[in-house]
Write a protein that holds these residues in place. Structure first.
Motif, PDB file in Angstrom:
ATOM      1  N   UNK A 327       1.256 -43.626  11.471  1.00 55.81           N
ATOM      2  CA  UNK A 327       1.918 -44.932  11.507  1.00 55.81           C
ATOM      3  C   UNK A 327       2.944 -45.036  10.384  1.00 55.81           C
ATOM      4  N   UNK A 328       2.625 -44.449   9.223  1.00 59.35           N
ATOM      5  CA  UNK A 328       3.571 -44.464   8.102  1.00 59.35           C
ATOM      6  C   UNK A 328       4.830 -43.672   8.431  1.00 59.35           C
ATOM      7  N   UNK A 329       4.725 -42.732   9.368  1.00 63.35           N
ATOM      8  CA  UNK A 329       5.906 -41.974   9.779  1.00 63.35           C
ATOM      9  C   UNK A 329       6.761 -42.763  10.762  1.00 63.35           C
ATOM     10  N   UNK A 330       6.186 -43.837  11.278  1.00 58.56           N
ATOM     11  CA  UNK A 330       6.934 -44.675  12.219  1.00 58.56           C
ATOM     12  C   UNK A 330       7.591 -45.844  11.514  1.00 58.56           C
ATOM     13  N   UNK A 331       6.953 -46.350  10.488  1.00 53.54           N
ATOM     14  CA  UNK A 331       7.453 -47.540   9.828  1.00 53.54           C
ATOM     15  C   UNK A 331       6.904 -47.559   8.409  1.00 53.54           C
ATOM     16  N   UNK A 332       7.751 -47.816   7.450  1.00 55.57           N
ATOM     17  CA  UNK A 332       7.322 -47.854   6.058  1.00 55.57           C
ATOM     18  C   UNK A 332       6.680 -49.207   5.770  1.00 55.57           C
ATOM     19  N   UNK A 333       5.447 -49.318   6.179  1.00 57.83           N
ATOM     20  CA  UNK A 333       4.695 -50.546   5.989  1.00 57.83           C
ATOM     21  C   UNK A 333       3.503 -50.190   5.114  1.00 57.83           C
ATOM     22  N   UNK A 334       3.441 -50.820   3.940  1.00 56.97           N
ATOM     23  CA  UNK A 334       2.423 -50.437   2.968  1.00 56.97           C
ATOM     24  C   UNK A 334       1.011 -50.463   3.511  1.00 56.97           C
ATOM     25  N   UNK A 335       0.737 -51.386   4.443  1.00 57.76           N
ATOM     26  CA  UNK A 335      -0.634 -51.536   4.958  1.00 57.76           C
ATOM     27  C   UNK A 335      -1.165 -50.244   5.549  1.00 57.76           C
TER      28      UNK A 335
END
Lengths: 610, 610
Positions: A327-335
């Motif tokens: 998911x971090x590779x899809x969107x830089x969202x800290x969660x």
């Protein structure tokens, strides 16, 4: 949806000492051989010979899922070989691969069970794990090819996958449409990346797109399963709650995230994010554990967090981390990174002993030994998670899984996107990637100080952990979605202030009402009987009193002493509140992941607040 | 050991209104007919015809334990007839008895199952409840004979018991030595008292003396049982912990107490007292419930008090009270009456609905509906106690048991010993006994005021409930073992000061760590979802704040409002303690015994202390 984020794979990074470097050293020096020896003893490797006469003579038989154990061990060994080539280890791997290749059928088929038993049922029964095993062999093949350049197993899985494409996509001649246990879907994405052949990606998409649309004939699956069990209850893009067997669910979500990226598929990403929110806001233990029920090894309902009977299989929790990484590779969202961290440092790592040779399948949040075998009246008994790690299980998926997880942990560290380096996690080590270099110096999570040097980037984005209430940085930054963006610097120091803190759970988690847990950075703590004279379940903790910190090299992390109180026993079962006396006694907290390492003992993460 | 204490049986007392008078009215007006109708519908009465052709034609078959259900219903009806003769009710009883007598075999044997099925197995299989059924028929026969003078059933059981003496004591020709389910032992003592024939007492002693000495051949019992299950693990005089099936255990202890008295057997009394201490200091719920585990319906280990899955069968809890009553006849020790009271007002009475026509078999201390049927992934499911009372069960022992319990509740009131009247419990009513008269005026447990007038005694001893911290009396007294002894008075008033109070459980009860329950006199309270807007499991209670009292005629008792707090949900699963906000909200307490009377709703006795 389109993302230009690129992952920097773990083999570009060399971890050095510190928390994860040490875990990798133990894994390389102990775990790899320990798992190998147990698998050899339990005939998992002999099964690769597909010798029916041998099995009949010695009265054993191969199992439908053993190939996945072997494959995960090969993959973990391959990951260690990325660290350093090792002829002895490669010889072991090569011998296993030789057996598999020798027994691959002319049409490409291979399964150490179905090669010699029930051959008429090949690809007929959805519960029989053939595609799950192939998925793991694909992952092993890709990993070993990358580590060594040896392509025997890669050729093997390509031939086998051709057969799967023919049977499942072209002919539709199998007994089912989608696998009963997801895994091959994410493996095919890796095979596509290694070979560049789009047909593998298309097969993965075929399986994902068809899930929840067919396969309602449970007679061909498990008679006790419902469509929720293997995430067949809805087409995957319409799924909004994490359901069913938790490892299956996580492996599915990983593949969904992979395909969202490969196909710029917004609907898949949105489904993933919705599922991520359901898991992490409603159905996840504080340890990152998922799948609370032993029955079906499954997700249940929101806020169902039984502690003593927490199932939370090691494989599910580490897969939650792997899904978050995608998911971090899809969107830089800290969660995404926050949850990955919560899972990796707690409920994943608890799956292996500190000395590296024994394992938990289930990872309970409390062990109350008095309840184990408590019913002397009958030979029936209630089921509790094991309270001591074993060296091998009948279904021994977790040991090689945590082994490959630890040896590729640096996969979590970095992505880059148009000149921006994303630092998702903190580990001490050096990275070289496409002519750029990154050096992280840190003893994280012992403390939150991180020095970073990165060349070749015009921006550096650091995930600021959600647990961190304040931090200092050596340069100016802008915050967005949990990341601090630093422009035009190649050297940075940050200090994520780390203090022990008491946490409470959401009101919906009934089991934890009135209770608290101690955390330090991403680390969940617990108390154990072995550190206390009194029954640990009779303690309350004063959350307002000072918590004293020590460092214990055995755990590799700080340990804490808090102010505890125990009710004085007066002999009565029930007493008036006003007559009770409380005695102040120190409470000793150790990292949860290190539970049950010093003999069988009571343990609890949650304890009442005084 | 020798005791001169004499019991004043319930039929000498007429309860008038107030708490138990009202319960008896509902039982007479509703429960007796309701249980009768359900037993008729479920063929329990048709079974008495022992007509194999009828059963085959209509595709049903009698059950090995149905005779006990019928017998308990007859006994309960007989107890009601002591209150007032009733031709309609007697006609029903007479018809049942006529069927039984008509089918008694020439040798005296009778069992509505074994009369027509598996006849070669009569008295061969220890698990088959023949002697248990006979025990209940004996109790019914004795009760009906006393209430009406009709002796058909008494003659029936005497003939049957002759056969049992021959087979078990004289020939030793049965397939086992002692019954697989105790009950006949205590019934034989009643039969002895009614007939004066010592052989019945000797048979009882034979069964008690032999228990734990033989019958280790579990193949003749239940394959899943251990010797603990039916209290066979040790000779009864050597038993020190309450073990196994809790109803079996309680029925055994009742008979042990009876025989201790009949034979002045100090060793039996001592065993009883040791077991009483184990039960009441280690293995009893605050409701008086005993037998925490569904598996084997059994006692487990000290302090095992799971609330949501509390098994605590109605039959076991009311039998605990009946055992304590027998202990009070052996020794005037207040603790016996205290425990009897705890069991009768809480975990026994919860077994019947307020309107008298539906029943609980299990009596949990918490109902968390979200957990029921929570696992959608499989057709397997976890077992939880029912959350709504049923009108009849497959094994429907509890409905007629609570019916006979309520209709003989005045049995608990009085004993006399050499001119001293012992008042063990407080109920509004009048008693005539051997030319003496007693009148109690009280609304206990609504409050603790009791006026007593007793003629013909030179001393009156009142049990001072253990929950009572102070009381006023109209005359001087001496305290001994929990009783206040008043000399030379025939009129007395006392006021046992009753205030709501919060209690905590012993530190060993892990499930209740940090939690409290509200009590008022002997009454345990609970909170229910139906009275609260918010999830009741998210509340904490401030035990130091004022508790407001109301009276609710529906419950027949005071209800209470305490100061509660709920954690504010912030959407996060886990939050720092210091960031949590608490909102003050009132908490409404109702008597536990009245739980689940207003629709299916969440319920809990224990809740966290703020």
């Amino acid at each position: 949806m389109e993302t230009t984020m690129k992952h920097i794979p773990f083999y570009n990074t060399k971890l050095e000492g510190s928390f994860w470097g040490e875990k990798q050293r133990v894994s390389r020096e102990v775990t790899i051989d320990a798992v190998y020896d147990r698998f050899e003893e339990t005939k998992r490797f002999a099964a690769l010979r597909c010798d029916l006469a041998e099995q009949e003579r010695d009265s054993w038989s191969s199992h439908i899922f053993w190939d996945s154990d072997t494959a995960k061990w090969i993959e973990g060994a391959a990951f260690a070989l990325e660290h350093k080539r090792d002829g002895r280890l490669e010889a072991k791997v090569d011998a296993l691969i030789a057996d598999m290749c020798r027994n691959q059928l002319d049409n490409g088929y291979y399964n150490s069970y179905y090669n010699i038993y029930d051959t008429h049922n090949r690809f007929k029964l959805r519960g029989e794990h053939e595609l799950y095993c192939l998925g793991h062999i694909i992952e092993a093949a890709v990993a070993y090819y990358h580590a060594t350049g040896k392509d025997q197993l890669l050729n093997f899985v390509e031939r086998y996958t051709e057969l799967v494409i023919k049977v499942f996509m072209e002919e539709g001649s199998a007994g089912f449409v989608t696998p009963g246990h997801e895994e091959i879907e994410l493996a095919l994405v890796k095979l596509y990346h290694t070979t560049g052949k789009e047909k593998y990606l298309k097969l993965s998409k075929f399986f994902i797109d068809n899930r929840g649309c067919n396969d309602r004939d449970l007679a061909k699956f498990y008679p006790w399963a419902t469509p929720y069990y293997a995430q067949d209850h809805l087409p995957v893009r319409e799924q909004t709650t994490a359901e069913g067997h938790s490892v299956r669910a996580m492996y599915l979500y990983m593949a969904m995230a992979d395909l969202a990226r490969e196909f710029n598929d917004e609907s898949l990403f949105n489904a993933c994010h919705t599922l991520f929110k359901n898991v992490t806001e409603k159905r996840m233990y504080i340890t990152g554990g998922v799948g609370s029920s032993r029955l079906g090894e499954a997700f249940t309902v929101d806020y169902d967090m039984q502690n003593e009977k927490a199932y939370t299989e090691t494989c599910a929790t580490l897969a939650l981390a792997l899904w978050c990484r995608r998911m971090s590779q899809l969107k830089a969202l800290g969660a995404y990174g926050d949850v990955a961290e919560q899972a990796m440092y707690n409920g994943s790592l608890s799956g292996v002993s500190i000395d590296g040779d024994s394992f938990f399948y289930e990872n309970p949040l409390a062990v109350d030994l008095k309840n184990h075998g408590k019913n002397r009246a009958t030979t029936d008994s209630e089921s509790y998670p094991l309270s001591q790690r074993l060296q091998v299980f009948g279904c021994s998926c977790c040991p090689p899984n945590i082994m490959r997880f630890v040896n590729s942990i640096a996969d979590f560290l970095y992505t880059e996107d148009n000149g921006t380096l994303y630092v998702h996690h903190y580990m001490n080590g050096t990275t070289s990637y496409e002519g750029k270099s990154i050096r992280q110096s840190t003893s994280y999570p012992v403390d939150g100080k991180v020095s970073l040097e990165a060349t070749g980037y015009n921006k550096i984005a650091l995930r600021v952990p959600a647990w961190c209430e304040s931090f200092e940085a050596s340069a100016d930054y802008e915050m967005k979605d949990g990341y601090a963006y630093f422009s035009g610097v190649s050297k940075l120091t940050v200090d994520f202030h780390t203090e022990p803190r008491f946490v409470v759970s959401a009101p919906g988690i009934h089991e934890n009402a009135g209770k608290t847990a101690l955390m330090y950075g991403p680390i969940v703590y617990c108390i154990e009987g072995v550190d206390h004279e009194d029954d640990i379940f009779s303690y309350s903790v004063d959350v307002s009193a000072e918590v004293r910190t020590s460092f214990d090299s055995y755990f590799g992390l700080p340990t804490f002493t808090a102010e505890g109180y125990i009710k004085s026993a007066n002999g009565a079962l029930y007493s008036n509140v006003k007559d009770m006396r409380y005695e102040k006694k120190p409470l000793h907290f150790i990292p949860y992941y290190a539970m049950e390492n010093r003999g069988e003992t009571d343990m609890t993460v949650w304890l009442p607040m005084k």
